[in-house]
Design a protein around this motif. Sequence first.
Motif, PDB file in Angstrom:
ATOM      1  N   LYS A 101       0.838  -1.201   0.000  1.00 42.16           N
ATOM      2  CA  LYS A 101       0.000   0.000   0.000  1.00 42.16           C
ATOM      3  C   LYS A 101       0.877   1.256   0.000  1.00 42.16           C
ATOM      4  O   LYS A 101       0.659   2.184  -0.790  1.00 42.16           O
ATOM      5  CB  LYS A 101      -0.925  -0.006   1.219  1.00 42.16           C
ATOM      6  CG  LYS A 101      -1.797   1.250   1.335  1.00 42.16           C
ATOM      7  CD  LYS A 101      -2.565   1.282   2.630  1.00 42.16           C
ATOM      8  CE  LYS A 101      -1.600   1.732   3.677  1.00 42.16           C
ATOM      9  NZ  LYS A 101      -2.032   2.346   4.846  1.00 42.16           N
ATOM     10  N   ASN A 102       1.875   1.291   0.884  1.00 44.83           N
ATOM     11  CA  ASN A 102       2.751   2.454   0.994  1.00 44.83           C
ATOM     12  C   ASN A 102       3.593   2.664  -0.267  1.00 44.83           C
ATOM     13  O   ASN A 102       3.786   3.800  -0.716  1.00 44.83           O
ATOM     14  CB  ASN A 102       3.658   2.318   2.213  1.00 44.83           C
ATOM     15  CG  ASN A 102       2.893   2.404   3.508  1.00 44.83           C
ATOM     16  OD1 ASN A 102       1.806   2.981   3.578  1.00 44.83           O
ATOM     17  ND2 ASN A 102       3.434   1.810   4.561  1.00 44.83           N
ATOM     18  N   ALA A 105       1.458   3.929  -3.238  1.00 46.47           N
ATOM     19  CA  ALA A 105       1.182   5.364  -3.064  1.00 46.47           C
ATOM     20  C   ALA A 105       2.418   6.200  -3.418  1.00 46.47           C
ATOM     21  O   ALA A 105       2.305   7.243  -4.076  1.00 46.47           O
ATOM     22  CB  ALA A 105       0.739   5.643  -1.625  1.00 46.47           C
ATOM     23  N   LYS A 109       2.682   8.869  -6.480  1.00 48.08           N
ATOM     24  CA  LYS A 109       3.092  10.242  -6.157  1.00 48.08           C
ATOM     25  C   LYS A 109       4.240  10.691  -7.059  1.00 48.08           C
ATOM     26  O   LYS A 109       4.228  11.808  -7.570  1.00 48.08           O
ATOM     27  CB  LYS A 109       3.505  10.342  -4.691  1.00 48.08           C
ATOM     28  CG  LYS A 109       3.877  11.725  -4.260  1.00 48.08           C
ATOM     29  CD  LYS A 109       4.211  11.769  -2.782  1.00 48.08           C
ATOM     30  CE  LYS A 109       4.613  13.173  -2.369  1.00 48.08           C
ATOM     31  NZ  LYS A 109       5.010  13.237  -0.970  1.00 48.08           N
TER      32      LYS A 109
END
Length: 113
Positions: A101-102, A105, A109
């Motif tokens: 998930k991190n 993201a 970004k």
Amino acid sequence: MTRDEINEMMDQLFFQSQVRFGGSAVKSRWFYNGDKCPGCGKAVKTMKFKGQESLSLNAFIYRDHSVLICYLLCGKCAKWIFKRSETDPDSQTVLHDEIEKNLKAAFIKQLGH
């Protein structure tokens, strides 16, 4: 571990992924170079593994973008995953889910920059 050594290992992971999953599944690679562990947010440093200073280089395929995301883990997260894999080597853990998930993201970004 030098940047060149990491790049060489990432090249190997990328090639292996293309062979195993096909060229269309993995078209590029990306290295998360954040200072923080994507699992717990602590600093990534070397750890002792089999008596040697080591780093835990890992990767997963972000299928939505056909990219192999490579990353380093802190010693605590790496050791937890190693220990867990001794009893259940093929399981996806909550920690794996958090890491992915991190990193997804972070990848999205950086696409915006």
